[in-house]
Design an enzyme around this catalytic site. Structure first.
Site, short mmCIF file in Angstrom:
data_model
loop_
_atom_site.label_atom_id
_atom_site.label_comp_id
_atom_site.label_asym_id
_atom_site.label_seq_id
_atom_site.Cartn_x
_atom_site.Cartn_y
_atom_site.Cartn_z
NE ARG A 75 9.92 1.49 35.66
CZ ARG A 75 9.38 2.70 35.45
NH1 ARG A 75 9.79 3.47 34.45
NH2 ARG A 75 8.44 3.15 36.26
CB SER B 60 7.21 -2.39 40.18
OG SER B 60 6.63 -1.22 40.67
CD GLU C 92 10.43 -2.15 37.28
OE1 GLU C 92 9.25 -1.92 36.97
OE2 GLU C 92 11.03 -1.53 38.19
C1 LIG Z 1 10.83 -0.06 47.46
C2 LIG Z 1 11.28 0.10 46.04
C3 LIG Z 1 10.65 1.03 45.22
C4 LIG Z 1 11.07 1.20 43.88
N1 LIG Z 1 10.43 2.13 43.12
C5 LIG Z 1 10.81 2.32 41.83
C6 LIG Z 1 10.17 3.32 41.02
O1 LIG Z 1 9.28 4.04 41.47
N2 LIG Z 1 10.58 3.45 39.75
C7 LIG Z 1 11.59 2.69 39.23
O2 LIG Z 1 11.91 2.87 38.05
N3 LIG Z 1 12.23 1.76 39.98
C8 LIG Z 1 11.86 1.55 41.26
N4 LIG Z 1 12.49 0.60 42.02
C9 LIG Z 1 13.56 -0.22 41.44
C10 LIG Z 1 14.98 0.31 41.76
O3 LIG Z 1 14.93 1.30 42.71
C11 LIG Z 1 15.65 0.87 40.50
O4 LIG Z 1 15.70 -0.08 39.48
C12 LIG Z 1 17.08 1.36 40.78
O5 LIG Z 1 17.56 2.06 39.68
C13 LIG Z 1 18.01 0.19 41.11
O6 LIG Z 1 19.25 0.73 41.53
P1 LIG Z 1 20.33 -0.21 42.20
O7 LIG Z 1 21.59 0.57 42.32
O8 LIG Z 1 19.82 -0.80 43.45
O9 LIG Z 1 20.46 -1.32 41.05
P2 LIG Z 1 20.93 -2.85 41.15
O10 LIG Z 1 19.80 -3.70 41.60
O11 LIG Z 1 22.21 -2.95 41.88
O12 LIG Z 1 21.19 -3.12 39.60
C14 LIG Z 1 20.11 -3.01 38.67
C15 LIG Z 1 20.67 -3.20 37.26
O13 LIG Z 1 21.52 -2.11 36.93
C16 LIG Z 1 22.84 -2.58 36.63
N5 LIG Z 1 23.78 -1.62 37.15
C17 LIG Z 1 23.86 -1.11 38.41
N6 LIG Z 1 24.84 -0.17 38.49
C18 LIG Z 1 25.38 -0.09 37.24
C19 LIG Z 1 26.43 0.67 36.67
N7 LIG Z 1 27.11 1.59 37.38
N8 LIG Z 1 26.74 0.46 35.36
C20 LIG Z 1 26.07 -0.43 34.61
N9 LIG Z 1 25.05 -1.19 35.10
C21 LIG Z 1 24.72 -1.02 36.40
C22 LIG Z 1 22.94 -3.94 37.29
O14 LIG Z 1 23.91 -4.77 36.66
C23 LIG Z 1 21.51 -4.45 37.12
O15 LIG Z 1 21.33 -4.98 35.85
C24 LIG Z 1 12.12 0.42 43.37
C25 LIG Z 1 12.77 -0.51 44.21
C26 LIG Z 1 12.36 -0.66 45.52
C27 LIG Z 1 13.08 -1.64 46.41
#
Ligand SMILES: Cc1cc2nc3c(=O)[nH]c(=O)nc-3n(C[C@H](O)[C@H](O)[C@H](O)COP(=O)(O)OP(=O)(O)OC[C@H]3O[C@@H](n4cnc5c(N)ncnc54)[C@H](O)[C@@H]3O)c2cc1C
Length: 343
Positions: A160, A229, A325
């Site tokens: 992570r 998580s 996380e």
């Molecule tokens: C129901 C649920 C289940 C999940 N299951 C998992 C799982 O099984 N495994 C897992 O690893 N995660 C899981 N997650 C967490 C989440 O899905 C991941 O972390 C995902 O990658 C977040 O994507 P996002 O676009 O929503 O990120 P955001 O919340 O928008 O951003 C997360 C981080 O990434 C940065 N970021 C976003 N886009 C960019 C970009 N283009 N360039 C640079 N930085 C950027 C942001 O600044 C921030 O620091 C889960 C979340 C939920 C709600």
């Protein structure tokens, strides 16, 4: 470029918090990204789909929400090379691959969020991490106003974790992620739940099972707002593990090659008596103790306070410090989870 002021981010964070940003940019091209001044860019927060973000205060910083789209596939005898723009939805990209006969990412189906965020915390599930298939990342550097390419090794991927979460945090944007998916597909089906699949195991069968398992286990953010998580699974030394294991022989664990041991944060929270615990409109999910639900709070600080309470109880019982996380974002930018406080 689309720019909005005094904009509500309620629809853009999976905790459904009604935070407001003074200004939000939606760049769709590299040229538009370059139009954002360095002053604004360097004090902004990059928002993907907001599924790993906790807005801790009523106001958010300036937001850049990149809107770059597109998937390009190049095929040779042995591999598919796939270049994906950051705003593509992760699960839709996985579906695109499987439906196009490009296999390898099926274990990561149904993880919410954008492709651009996937390398940031090196998303993982069901025995694989996205870094297993990333050959490179294209990064837009705010100061230089140009794109730079990173190899897999330069991304410094960990559990992570990556360079984008550490040294490069806040200095640019991932615009594209480059995947290498070998045509010689190998099933990763030894993870609990997938090992029930009947042979011959196919990528489609793995994906269907992963979707089924995830839907059964994890609350859907649209019904019960959450960010998956909330804490990382803690990694402890063999000695610490042995001591704990003497007292808690049923404790789930996962052995690392280097001798360290990964523990299940959800189990620790449950054993600390917090499964289903609720207060101030937020709570620990009734079936999945690693997930914090925002039942009805409009304030991120209630979630911060609950997370501090969980950390305290787990520390008291097991002497283990849980580390979030989820990213904690205040009005002036990212907060360290230890300083976010909560009320
Ligand atoms: C129901 C649920 C289940 C999940 N299951 C998992 C799982 O099984 N495994 C897992 O690893 N995660 C899981 N997650 C967490 C989440 O899905 C991941 O972390 C995902 O990658 C977040 O994507 P996002 O676009 O929503 O990120 P955001 O919340 O928008 O951003 C997360 C981080 O990434 C940065 N970021 C976003 N886009 C960019 C970009 N283009 N360039 C640079 N930085 C950027 C942001 O600044 C921030 O620091 C889960 C979340 C939920 C709600």
């Amino acid at each position: 470029m689309k720019i909005r002021t005094n904009f509500s981010l309620q629809a853009f964070n999976s905790f459904n918090l009604p935070v407001v940003t003074a200004e939000i940019f939606f760049p769709s091209t590299i040229k538009e990204l370059a139009e954002i001044s360095i002053e604004k860019a360097s004090s902004s927060y990059i928002l993907g789909d907001g599924t790993n973000t906790l807005f801790c205060q009523d106001k958010a910083p300036i937001i850049i929400k990149p809107n770059l789209m597109g998937i390009e596939v190049i095929e040779n005898d042995d591999n598919f090379q796939v270049k994906v723009a950051c705003a593509q939805n992760w699960h839709e990209f996985v579906l695109f691959c499987i439906n196009s006969g490009i296999y390898g990412l099926e274990n990561l189906a149904l993880i919410p969020g954008s492709v651009g965020a996937a390398p940031v915390q090196n998303i993982g599930a069901y025995g694989i991490e996205v870094s297993d298939f990333i050959v490179g990342v294209t990064w837009f550097d705010f100061a230089q106003k140009k794109q730079v390419d990173f190899t897999n090794a330069e991304c410094q991927f960990g559990y992570r974790d990556s360079i984008f979460k550490q040294a490069l945090n806040g200095t640019g944007i991932i615009t594209h992620v480059h995947f290498l998916l070998p045509k010689a597909w190998q099933a990763v089906d030894n993870y609990q739940g997938l090992n029930e699949l009947v042979s011959p195991v196919t990528p489609q069968a793995i994906m269907a099972k992963v979707i089924q398992l995830r839907q059964a286990k994890l609350p859907e953010p649209k019904q019960l707002p959450n960010a998956g998580s909330f804490f990382k699974n803690p990694i402890v030394s063999k000695d610490v593990f042995n001591e704990l294991n003497q007292q808690y022989s049923n404790m789930p664990f996962y052995l690392h090659d280097n001798g360290d041991v990964k523990l299940a944060a959800g189990w620790l929270i449950e054993q600390a008596g917090l499964k289903g615990f609720r207060r101030d409109g937020v709570g620990v999910h009734e079936n999945q103790a690693l997930v914090i639900i925002n039942y009805e709070s409009k304030q991120g600080e209630n979630i911060v306070a609950l997370s501090v309470h969980i950390q305290k109880k787990v520390k008291e019982k097991f002497n283990i410090q849980l580390v979030p996380e989820v990213r904690f974002i205040g009005e002036d930018g990212e907060l360290s989870p230890t300083s976010a406080g909560g009320k």
